[in-house]
Design an enzyme around this catalytic site. Structure first.
Site, PDB file in Angstrom:
ATOM      1  N   CYS A  23     -19.740  19.933 -21.574  1.00  0.00           N
ATOM      2  CA  CYS A  23     -20.530  21.128 -21.867  1.00  0.00           C
ATOM      3  C   CYS A  23     -21.499  21.459 -20.736  1.00  0.00           C
ATOM      4  CB  CYS A  23     -21.294  20.938 -23.179  1.00  0.00           C
ATOM      5  SG  CYS A  23     -20.237  21.080 -24.635  1.00  0.00           S
ATOM      6  N   LYS A  38       1.001   2.944   5.725  1.00  0.00           N
ATOM      7  CA  LYS A  38      -0.085   2.058   6.139  1.00  0.00           C
ATOM      8  C   LYS A  38       0.358   0.607   6.219  1.00  0.00           C
ATOM      9  CE  LYS A  38      -4.243   4.522   4.607  1.00  0.00           C
ATOM     10  NZ  LYS A  38      -5.407   4.483   3.702  1.00  0.00           N
ATOM     11  N   ASP A  61      -9.451   0.375  -3.856  1.00  0.00           N
ATOM     12  CA  ASP A  61     -10.503   1.395  -3.803  1.00  0.00           C
ATOM     13  C   ASP A  61     -10.870   1.939  -5.170  1.00  0.00           C
ATOM     14  OD1 ASP A  61      -8.272   2.845  -4.418  1.00  0.00           O
ATOM     15  OD2 ASP A  61      -8.374   4.202  -2.703  1.00  0.00           O
ATOM     16  N   ASN A  62     -10.436   1.263  -6.242  1.00  0.00           N
ATOM     17  CA  ASN A  62     -10.820   1.724  -7.573  1.00  0.00           C
ATOM     18  C   ASN A  62     -10.897   0.556  -8.540  1.00  0.00           C
ATOM     19  OD1 ASN A  62      -8.167   1.757  -9.393  1.00  0.00           O
ATOM     20  ND2 ASN A  62      -7.602   2.390  -7.326  1.00  0.00           N
ATOM     21  N   ASP A 111       0.873  -1.170   0.000  1.00  0.00           N
ATOM     22  CA  ASP A 111       0.000   0.000   0.000  1.00  0.00           C
ATOM     23  C   ASP A 111       0.906   1.213   0.000  1.00  0.00           C
ATOM     24  OD1 ASP A 111      -1.761   2.205   0.805  1.00  0.00           O
ATOM     25  OD2 ASP A 111      -3.219   0.643   1.265  1.00  0.00           O
TER      26      ASP A 111
END
Length: 943
Positions: free
Chosen positions: A620, A516, A564-565, A489
């Protein structure tokens, strides 16, 4: 303003005060410590909301029993932030507890379990008062609490205390695990008010038309309005039929995905345009039966696995019989004892004479008897996560509680018929005075050795990663000879981690060398000193394949993903498929969670990322036609800035890169006054001039080619703002923008609004005249077409690129400092700027503004996470791990999990099989395959 989303932590620590500078540093440290209660509240508020957090802060909770299940519940509740938690246990720590009680050390053997766990539980959240009670449970003790949780309790105690709690308005939760099976019960009284049944953000839809009829029919602009029959909505911003704006909440009937009926509108004025329908959340009153009555009501059984309905109906009787067995024999059934199993089956059969189940599953009763002595960390993690969430519901009235019984079993973890491994007997499952005795009682000593030899790779040491590492330590994964865990990590520990990543403490924050992965590895070595674990700080992507290459993956027994993705999950899944290694995958979003097990050649893989996104917002819309607050809060990552700017088309690239070059060269600020002037002119450009230009191109009365109003539906007609130094939001923008601009150039700013107002009096604001030559794109397709047309000044664009890529001669003098976005530091102006900027843009378009809390949630891309869900998900992942280590080959043995603890929705189902590739006979293809892959047999993934 560009932010780089590489998070960092404050690195102040307590210091010896020997100078004014030291004193200032220490005061800052004290300020950060004082901010922790607010921080903890914010973390929970993302999921629970303001009112729920207020209620939780007044709740006193008693948790009885401090074996593995009890300490799991206590951990989750304390992290969530109630007022106080009292843990009760009369028992003494023994080796059997160590297979799931993660706060016990070898030195605690023979000591009271509650007292032994107290210091560690208290350290989880310094703002929750944690105490221990080592005496017996009595009614006088229960009276002090709003919520009582019973674990490891007798049925007699459950009935007695259940009656008392029901009569005295005390919410009661009973949780129990026996080996591979678990039980949960809730009684929240006669009239329990649920403030919000599901915690979902109220649905809203923009209105296209409303009929004058009885009932009136509302048609929405969006293809799906998101409402359901019986929903209550409020209507606002309606033009023409304005009475609806003050009509109040109205019940609706859904007519289709884009329409619904409301009240009688036949007497109202004609509808003209506009309007928003917003869901109104209604409270709900639930009634609960006391435990002794609920025991005999089969309608109160909530299913977690619809393929096991008969099993769970049987378990409801079997758990009752198990209490009777203990009362008669004085102990739980011995592991793998056939005599004890026969007695328990007979007792369940006797109970069924009253219940009269259509089908009694004697095999389940026998398996429960064989394994009831076991105490498994993954099962406790799952049931403990669910039980702790019920505690929070009882405290807050947020989310729908369990009504009223829930059973869980993972009996498919037991060896398959004809499978690998030793034959389980009373001897192989008997205790050995080991920390794994609770696990050996279920799976035998041979399996424990196999667990210890495993080599696993854990990617991610965040919320789920911490829970997985805890479970790995307790079950002994990689803790034997030849076994090993590698965890990676790249992140350091932040304040926002502490409410759910329970291996970290406040003293770990801000110390940059404390990553971590390293802190988590050290924490689980304390739980199990035999852990063989190595911590890395590498990102898992193609750049790290020199570390995590073919040799590394081929040396693994499996992989666990705590990411996390989606992109990282897809990449890791591809590596596992390539090397034919099993993968455990899990994720959470607030109260929701999922788990997936990937078994080579047996189940489907995680699969490639889906192209596109239904939630993607057109550029846009963001630039010119926002209609929701989310459209004003799209903060972009500065990584890859040049490539992304060029990708938006030459027109925008020229504008943006021109501004950047100006900031490096002639427009560079020379002092604080220049920063204030820049901020004020930016305000004028963004909130007055740009809007005036838009309205010049498309006036408020503009019609489309079809003769319809241009500014209608999702296109809100904006209006320019006039700067007012006495307007708080206007000044908030200038103060934050000026300070951030100054930080880029190393110029010191101030928050002194009176001093800034004085500077503003001297700032020259150039007159603005809209230009008819400006083209504003209505769709992203138009932007793409212009990009491909090549009609712009490419020479000027190339010149700017060259200038920006070549450092100036006096680069040391012109040095600029990038700003790393940090949402949790209220002193750095980051959220000040974002809140003010987005709300000013919302004011341009008459969009309801967002407070700081909501803005932080959107702009910070915060995915709400809570300890209860992460614990439950990690528990389910490790249940699947048991099956992988035993090499189960039946797909029916595995489970994919989908949970939503807000509504106690839990569905476990058999995973899908792999996608098979069928190849029709073809001589040419056969020759290619034959030469290239050694025939079809050389490609093991083909069938």
């Amino acid at each position: 303003m560009l932010f780089n989303f590489s998070n960092f932590s404050d690195d102040f620590v307590p210091v010896v005060i020997s100078s004014d500078n030291d004193a200032q540093a220490y005061l800052k440290h004290l300020h950060l410590q004082a901010a922790f209660p607010l921080f903890w509240a914010l973390c929970g508020r993302y999921v629970l909301g303001h009112e729920a957090m207020r209620r939780m802060g007044t709740a006193n909770v008693l948790i009885a029993g401090m074996r593995g299940l009890g300490v799991e519940i206590a951990k989750n509740v304390i992290l969530s932030g109630v007022k106080s938690v009292t843990v009760q246990d009369e028992g003494l720590a023994e080796w059997m507890d160590f297979s799931s009680q993660f706060f016990l050390l070898a030195s605690h053997l023979g000591q009271n379990r509650a007292m032994s766990s107290l210091s560690q539980l208290s350290a989880l959240n310094p703002h929750v008062h944690v105490s221990a009670h080592t005496g017996p449970l009595k009614e006088t003790l229960l009276q002090q609490f709003q919520v009582v949780v019973l674990t490891d309790s007798s049925l007699d105690d459950q009935k007695r205390f259940g009656t008392f709690c029901h009569s005295n308005g005390i919410k009661l939760i009973v949780a129990d695990t026996k080996g591979l099976c678990g039980q949960l019960f809730c009684d929240f009284g006669e009239d329990f008010e649920v403030l919000d049944t599901d915690g979902e953000t109220p649905a809203s839809a923009m209105i296209d038309h409303i009929t004058k009829a009885d009932p009136g029919v509302v048609t929405c602009i969006e293809q799906r309005h998101g409402f359901v029959d019986g929903s209550t909505v409020s209507l606002s911003e309606v033009c023409g039929m304005t009475k609806l704006n003050s009509y109040g909440p109205v019940d609706i009937k859904v007519l289709g995905p884009d329409s619904f009926s409301i009240c009688d509108t036949s007497s109202f004025s004609e509808y003209e345009k506009g309007g928003v329908a917003t869901e109104v959340k209604n409270t709900k009153i639930l009634k609960f039966k006391p435990l002794d009555e609920a025991l005999v009501d089969p309608e109160l059984l909530v299913m977690t696995d619809y393929g096991k309905m008969t099993k769970h109906q049987t378990l409801h009787l079997a758990f009752q019989a198990l209490h009777g067995f203990v009362k008669r024999v004085g102990r739980l059934p011995k592991p793998r004892s056939q005599l004890d199993a026969e007695l328990l089956v007979a007792m369940v059969t006797e109970l069924n004479k009253v219940s009269q189940l259509d089908q009694l599953d004697e095999g389940v009763v026998q398996s429960l008897s064989f394994t009831a002595c076991g105490d498994l960390a993954p099962v406790n993690a799952f049931i403990g996560g669910l039980a702790a969430q019920e505690v929070l519901k009882a405290c807050t009235g947020k989310f729908t509680p369990l009504q009223q019984w829930l059973y869980f079993d993972a009996l498919e973890c037991l060896p398959e018929d004809g499978g690998e491994g030793e034959q389980l007997t009373e001897s192989t499952c008997s205790p050995r005075g080991s920390r794994y005795d609770g696990q050996t009682a279920v799976f035998g000593s041979g399996f424990q050795e196999r667990l210890g030899e495993q080599k696993y790779f854990l990617v991610g040491a965040g919320a789920i990663g911490c829970e997985l590492l805890k479970n790995f330590a307790l079950i002994g994964l990689g803790a034997g000879e030849g076994g090993h865990i590698t965890v990676t990590d790249m992140d350091s520990i932040e304040r926002s981690n502490l409410n759910r990543q329970f291996l970290f403490r406040s003293q770990d924050i801000g110390v940059r060398e404390k990553q971590k992965s390293e802190v988590a590895a050290q924490a689980v070595r304390v739980m199990n000193p035999n852990m063989n674990i190595t911590a890395h700080q590498n990102r898992l992507d193609p750049d790290s394949e020199q570390v995590y290459g073919h040799t590394f993956f081929m040396g693994l027994d499996g992989v666990a993903a705590a990411l996390d993705n989606v992109e990282a999950r897809v990449y890791l899944d591809g590596r596992c498929v390539q090397h034919q290694r099993p993968m455990l995958e899990g994720g959470t979003l607030g109260s929701k969670g999922h788990t997936l097990v990937v078994v080579p050649h047996l189940t489907e893989s995680y699969g490639p990322a889906k192209t596109g996104s239904q939630n993607a917002i057109p550029l846009c819309t963001l630039k010119n036609f926002p209609h929701r607050i989310e459209h004003t809060l799209q903060v972009r990552d500065a990584a890859g800035f040049l490539e992304r700017t060029l990708g938006r088309g030459e027109a925008e690239a020229l504008e943006v890169l021109g501004c950047v070059w100006g900031g490096v060269g002639g427009q560079r600020p020379q002092g604080w006054e220049d920063c204030v002037g820049w901020a004020r002119r930016q305000w004028e450009t963004l909130y007055n001039n740009d809007i005036a230009q838009l309205l010049h191109c498309f006036p408020s009365d503009q019609l489309t080619s079809s003769g319809l109003p241009f500014w209608s539906g999702a296109k809100r007609c904006p209006h320019p703002l006039t700067f007012d130094p006495n307007n708080t939001t206007h000044m908030d923008y200038v103060v934050a923008a000026a300070n951030l601009y100054g930080q880029i150039y190393g110029i010191v700013g101030t928050r002194d609004c009176s001093a800034i107002r004085s500077i503003l009096e001297r700032v020259h604001i150039p007159a603005f005249t809209p230009k008819s030559s400006v083209k504003i794109h209505l769709t992203d397709k138009e932007m793409e077409e212009e990009r491909e047309s090549g009609n712009l000044d490419t020479g000027r664009l190339e010149e700017l690129q060259k200038k920006l890529s070549s450092p100036p001669v006096n680069s040391a003098v012109l040095q600029m400092h990038p700003i790393d976005f940090e949402k949790d530091d209220d002193s750095n102006f980051h959220m000040d700027y974002i809140v003010a900027a987005s709300n000013l843009r919302a004011e341009n378009y008459d969009i309801p503004t967002a407070d700081r809390h909501k803005s932080k949630l959107i702009a910070g891309r915060i995915i709400p996470a809570i300890a209860t869900t992460t614990a439950a998900v990690a528990g389910l992942m490790c249940v699947e791990l048991y099956k992988l280590v035993q090499s189960h080959r039946k797909i029916s043995s595995y489970r994919s999990g989908y949970i939503n603890l807000a509504v106690q929705y839990c569905v476990l189902s058999e995973p899908l099989g792999p996608h098979l590739l069928q190849i029709k006979p073809n001589r040419t293809l056969g020759l290619v395959l034959g030469h290239g892959l050694g025939g079809l047999g050389g490609c093991p993934m083909m069938r």
